[in-house]
Design an enzyme around this catalytic site. Structure first.
Site, PDB file in Angstrom:
ATOM      1  NE  ARG A 140      18.473  -4.271 -10.415  1.00 51.77           N
ATOM      2  CZ  ARG A 140      19.082  -5.406 -10.040  1.00 51.77           C
ATOM      3  NH1 ARG A 140      18.590  -6.141  -9.046  1.00 51.77           N
ATOM      4  NH2 ARG A 140      20.172  -5.806 -10.653  1.00 51.77           N
ATOM      5  CE1 TYR A 177      -7.136   3.759  -8.417  1.00 55.87           C
ATOM      6  CE2 TYR A 177      -5.377   2.157  -8.129  1.00 55.87           C
ATOM      7  CZ  TYR A 177      -5.909   3.249  -8.783  1.00 55.87           C
ATOM      8  OH  TYR A 177      -5.206   3.833  -9.799  1.00 55.87           O
ATOM      9  CG  ASP A 210      -4.302   0.105  -0.226  1.00 57.48           C
ATOM     10  OD1 ASP A 210      -3.824   1.127   0.298  1.00 57.48           O
ATOM     11  OD2 ASP A 210      -4.519   0.017  -1.448  1.00 57.48           O
ATOM     12  CE  LYS A 239      -3.214   8.167  -5.349  1.00 58.99           C
ATOM     13  NZ  LYS A 239      -2.367   7.062  -5.822  1.00 58.99           N
TER      14      LYS A 239
END
Length: 367
Positions: free
Chosen positions: A44, A96, A168, A193
């Site tokens: 992690r 978005y 973004d 994406k």
């Protein structure tokens, strides 16, 4: 050149001569002795495969550190941890729907104010800056209206008022734009994406230049635990190798389609910035969106973007479903708007499919 950097991203430097980076699935790492570490303790906190992606991506962005997260939304959540109750963030008006939903939650639960401003109007943005303003959050090409914002003046404005500029960059990617090199403080992507590029990995990534900010985000990244798995980190590295090829082809197809759609009576409005493979279309009211989507044969009705396939999304009930109707209306997100992520298929096949689907979706008028 950026193309060479992408094609050879994350080549291994070990003695095996392997071209592809290994996938380290181990969650724990043996210590040589008490008080000593190999640099890896628990996956992690740090994983060799994730580190290989993060280091390569930071270099690609012109940053000092990248943080790979388990989704695009977890990347935005990671950034939200920088703010405390009473802080204000000025946000580009059209964005978005999932980001809108998360910001709305943080405002209600934690008292961080997200104020939506039209970034095409510089003076309006300036008027909204207060002593509580801590950051600007901008999508350089908005989703789903495809409005292109000139972010350069906002880098200067942010420095003047000691604000963070958060970009973004999901639509543009580091291939088309590197905001950190232009003056941004934080750049994020939904790596699901274009970065992954094959609709087979869920991921996000946050990149920064400032070492103090990197240390702060690194602590949050480890504490929250929404880190990217080794396999998904490998898939992102693999996707980056063809990013330039996919985006070039996608843009080529999108430009042709935007030009063609402007000639069709079925289309009232073509929303395209001229960059990326993303465009939106507003159908004429004589055409039924539902029938259009049902009649698609090659293009795919699905809720994502940036893959090799052409995907068509209906923002009204998909990406922006949780946005209140009055907010949708303000942004022009109605029941005739569709968003297209143009893929790398043969252009003629894409065009033919969309035209036949439109022809079969015209509403019959009974006199």
């Amino acid at each position: 050149m950026k193309e060479t950097q992408l094609a050879q991203i994350s080549l291994t430097q070990d003695s095996t001569g392997a071209i592809a980076n290994p996938i380290y699935l181990s969650t724990a790492y043996q210590h040589p002795q008490l008080g000593q570490s190999t640099g890896y303790d628990y996956t992690r906190t740090k994983n060799p495969t994730r580190s290989a992606f993060e280091e390569s991506f930071a270099k690609l962005e012109g940053g000092n550190a990248s943080f790979a997260t388990s989704s695009g939304m977890s990347a935005i959540q990671l950034i939200c941890k920088l703010f405390k109750p009473g802080d204000e963030v000025l946000v580009a008006f059209d964005l978005y729907g999932g980001t809108f939903r998360l910001f709305d939650y943080y405002e209600k639960q934690y008292g961080v104010r997200f104020i939506y401003v039209e970034f095409l109007n510089y003076e309006e943005v300036v008027k909204h800056i207060t002593p509580n303003t801590k950051a600007l959050f901008i999508e350089p090409i908005s989703n789903p209206q495809m409005i292109e914002i000139d972010v350069t003046p906002y880098y200067v404005l942010s420095k003047k008022h000691k604000l963070l500029t958060i970009i973004d960059n999901t639509f543009l990617t580091p291939y088309l734009s590197t905001p950190l090199e232009e003056g941004a403080d934080i750049v994020l992507h939904s790596a699901t994406k274009y970065i992954g590029g094959h609709n087979d990995v869920l991921a996000g990534v946050v990149t920064v230049k400032d070492t103090e900010l990197a240390e702060q985000l690194g602590q949050f990244h480890n504490m929250i635990g929404a880190t990217l798995s080794p396999l998904d980190s490998y898939l992102l590295q693999r996707g980056l190798k063809t990013l330039h090829l996919r985006l070039d082809r996608s843009q080529q197809n999108a430009r042709k389609l935007a030009e063609r759609c402007r000639t069709l009576e079925a289309i009232d409005e073509v929303l395209y910035s001229g960059k990326t493979g993303m465009l939106s279309l507003r159908l004429n009211k004589a055409y039924d969106v539902g029938k259009f989507l049902e009649n698609l044969e090659i293009c795919i009705f699905a809720e994502s973007l940036g893959g090799t396939e052409t995907l068509i999304t209906f923002p009204y009930t998909q990406t922006h479903i949780d946005m209140p109707d009055e907010e949708k209306d303000k942004r022009g997100i109605d029941e005739y708007l569709i968003r297209l992520s143009i893929g790398i298929e043969d252009y003629n096949d894409i065009e033919s499919d969309i035209i036949q689907a439109l022809e079969n979706s015209k509403v019959e008028v009974i006199s």
